[in-house]
Structures are given as C-alpha cells and as structure tokens.
Design an enzyme around this catalytic site. Structure first.
Site, short mmCIF file in Angstrom:
data_model
loop_
_atom_site.label_atom_id
_atom_site.label_comp_id
_atom_site.label_asym_id
_atom_site.label_seq_id
_atom_site.Cartn_x
_atom_site.Cartn_y
_atom_site.Cartn_z
N HIS A 78 -1.66 31.13 47.45
CA HIS A 78 -2.51 30.79 46.15
C HIS A 78 -2.62 29.45 45.29
O HIS A 78 -1.41 29.12 44.86
CB HIS A 78 -2.62 32.19 45.34
N ASN A 99 -6.23 30.12 36.56
CA ASN A 99 -6.36 30.99 37.89
C ASN A 99 -8.09 30.97 37.62
O ASN A 99 -9.03 30.85 36.75
CB ASN A 99 -6.03 32.69 37.65
#
Length: 334
Positions: free
Chosen positions: A281, A301
């Site tokens: 990620h 994020n």
C-alpha cells in the site's frame, strides 16, 4: 412414518438456523445501526446484511481485544468504514501496490547535497504543502494518491499555491506506462506517464470516480508538470528523513496487510507482523517528530477522514525500517 420424521427433523433444523440467525442479527443492534448510518452502509438483502454483520462482529472483537492491551502495543484501534469486509476482500482491494525495479529510469537522492543538521520535527501541512485527506474508496489505486500527494507538495512549495491534482487522471490514463487502474500500480510508472504526458490535470477539471474510466485528460485542465523522479536509497531511514526535511512530502509504500493497520486509530504504529520487503500500500510522508518519546513519521493515507487520526497515521521511525517505510520512497522533480 419415516417421511414424517424426516420432515420434522428438517423443520427443526430450519427453525434452529432461523433462531441462530436472529440471535446473531440482534447482537449490538444499536451500535450496528449507528455504524451503518455513520458510514452510509446498506445491503441488498437480509442475508447479505447478516453476513456483513458477522464480519463486523469478528472485527469488533479483534479491535476490543487489541485495545485492552493498547498500553503494550503503544497504539489504539477503532472501528471504521472497513469493518464489514473480510481480510481477503481487504487484501484484494487495498493490497495492490506493485513493486518494480525502477533503477533504470530514476535518479537517486543524495543527502550529502543538503545540510546534515535536520530539524527535530517537521509538518508540511503547516507550510500549505499538503491537500486535504482523500478517499480512494473501493479502488486499489493508492499508488496514484501517493504519487499525486508528493507532486502536490512539490508544486505547492515551488509555486506558492496548493492545488489538488487528479488521481483519476492517473487511474484512467497511465495504463500504457505499466499501471493497472483500480487493480494496482506504482509511483514510478505514474511519474513516467506525467513526464510523457507533459502534465496532470487538477482534481476540479478531472474529478475522482473511484473506478477506471476512459482517459479524458485535457491540457486546458492541467495543474502541474514534472521533469523526472527521484528515489531514495532503499531501506535508508536517514535518507528518507533528510528528503522529508529538505524536499517536502515524500511518496512511500508499506506493508499494510495487517488488521492492526486497517483499524489504526491513534498512537505510534509498529508491528512485529509487518514486512520491510513485501510492500502492499502506498501513502505520503508529510513530516516526522516524536510522540511520548517515540519517533514517528507523519503519514497521509487515502482512506478518508474516518480512518486513523483524521486520515493520518504516525508510523514508527528509526525502528529497523518498520513495515518497509523507507524501502521504496520517491518524489517527483518539477
């Protein structure tokens, strides 16, 4: 007689299943309905809702068990919008970063060009170099949010104007350069596309759809250009900290497969179960500092503001390259 017995047993079995379903369905009913309302959740059938509720219950139990020992772990968890998906679904949707050998088409950051005396803490949000938290939704395009986040910072610091740039532009148009839309990709192929395309559109001119569409780039909507990309020596936290301090927001990739990451809420995150080489990620390091004696990276994020600390996570710094935070770091040059 035998058929009557079979019918009776079958009826009892059906009633038992219904009773069990009803019992599960009403576990923490008020909390469940509040969670659904908060995150806009709805389901196509009672059966689907029951299945999702069972997943939610299991994730709820995991979160509560962790928080009972949060003083040991050093960080807390909280239920969020990901609470009704399974581990396999999370992995399929969000563990989509594609690590590649990028040595042939990127330069390497040289810390010796900059002062070795670094500030104890920095937060590029206070320098108007970080856009608001975004939400990738059910599209595995963290690579686009990471690369674009680093570019937004570089562009803001160079021009004095913070402009939100289009991840959708990357998702739709960078396929020929190696990315896979909502099925994954990496920052380097994203940079390649932006260089070759001579720019990227703004979010306002090319809004996010959370799904791959046909490429609709328009030069009239262009918000920034880049000339190249720079990678940081793999595994070097000294290099990463130097780049964050001297350059600005830096694109990174980490191992984010664990449930602890998925439900992170506060504190300095570290895990003995994450890998420094298996990267899944991508995010953006927007600063660093120290909290309660623990060194951290401030990381943006793309899971929306309901995740983490209003969309951010404090990831352990100088802790053996925790979760691969410095394994594949990069930034674009204008």
């Amino acid at each position: 007689m035998k058929s009557a017995l079979v019918f009776t047993l079958a009826l009892l079995a059906v009633l038992a299943v219904k009773a069990a379903a009803a019992a599960v369905q009403f576990s923490y009913t008020e909390e469940w309905h509040m969670w659904k309302t908060q995150h806009g959740k709805s389901y196509g059938s009672v059966r689907e809702e029951l299945e999702r509720h069972l997943v939610w219950l299991a994730n709820r139990e995991y979160i509560n068990a962790h928080n009972q020992n949060s003083h040991i772990f050093g960080f807390t968890l909280a239920m969020n919008h990901l609470g009704d998906i399974t581990d396999a679904e999370y992995e399929e949707i969000y563990s989509t970063y594609c690590d590649i050998d990028h040595g042939n088409y990127t330069k390497v950051y040289d810390p010796s060009r900059y002062s070795s005396t670094l500030p104890d803490a920095i937060d590029w949000r206070t320098n108007n170099a970080v856009t608001s938290i975004k939400d990738q939704g059910y599209c595995g395009a963290s690579y686009a949010f990471s690369a674009v986040g680093a570019l937004e910072g570089a562009n803001a610091l160079a021009t004095g104007t913070l402009t939100s740039l289009s991840e959708q532009n990357i998702i739709d148009c960078s396929i020929p350069y190696g990315n896979h839309g909502c099925k994954g990709g990496n920052m380097y192929d994203t940079y390649l596309y932006i260089v070759a395309n001579e720019g990227i559109d703004t979010s306002a001119s090319y809004p996010y759809s959370a799904k791959q569409l046909g490429c609709s780039y328009s030069v009239s909507g262009r918000g920034a250009r880049i000339s190249n990309s720079i990678s940081i020596e793999s595994g070097s936290e000294e290099g990463l900290q130097s780049a964050v301090a001297n350059i600005g927001p830096i694109a990174v990739a980490v191992d984010a497969q664990s449930s602890a990451f998925r439900y992170y809420s506060s504190g300095v995150y570290s895990s003995t179960q994450c890998s420094s080489s298996t990267l899944t990620h991508a995010m953006v390091v927007t600063g660093y500092g120290t909290y309660n004696g623990k060194e951290y990276y401030l990381v943006k994020n793309s899971f929306g503001t309901n995740w983490g600390m209003n969309g951010y996570i404090l990831m352990a710094r100088n802790k053996y390259n925790q979760c691969g935070i410095a394994t594949d770091a990069s930034y674009p040059t204008l």
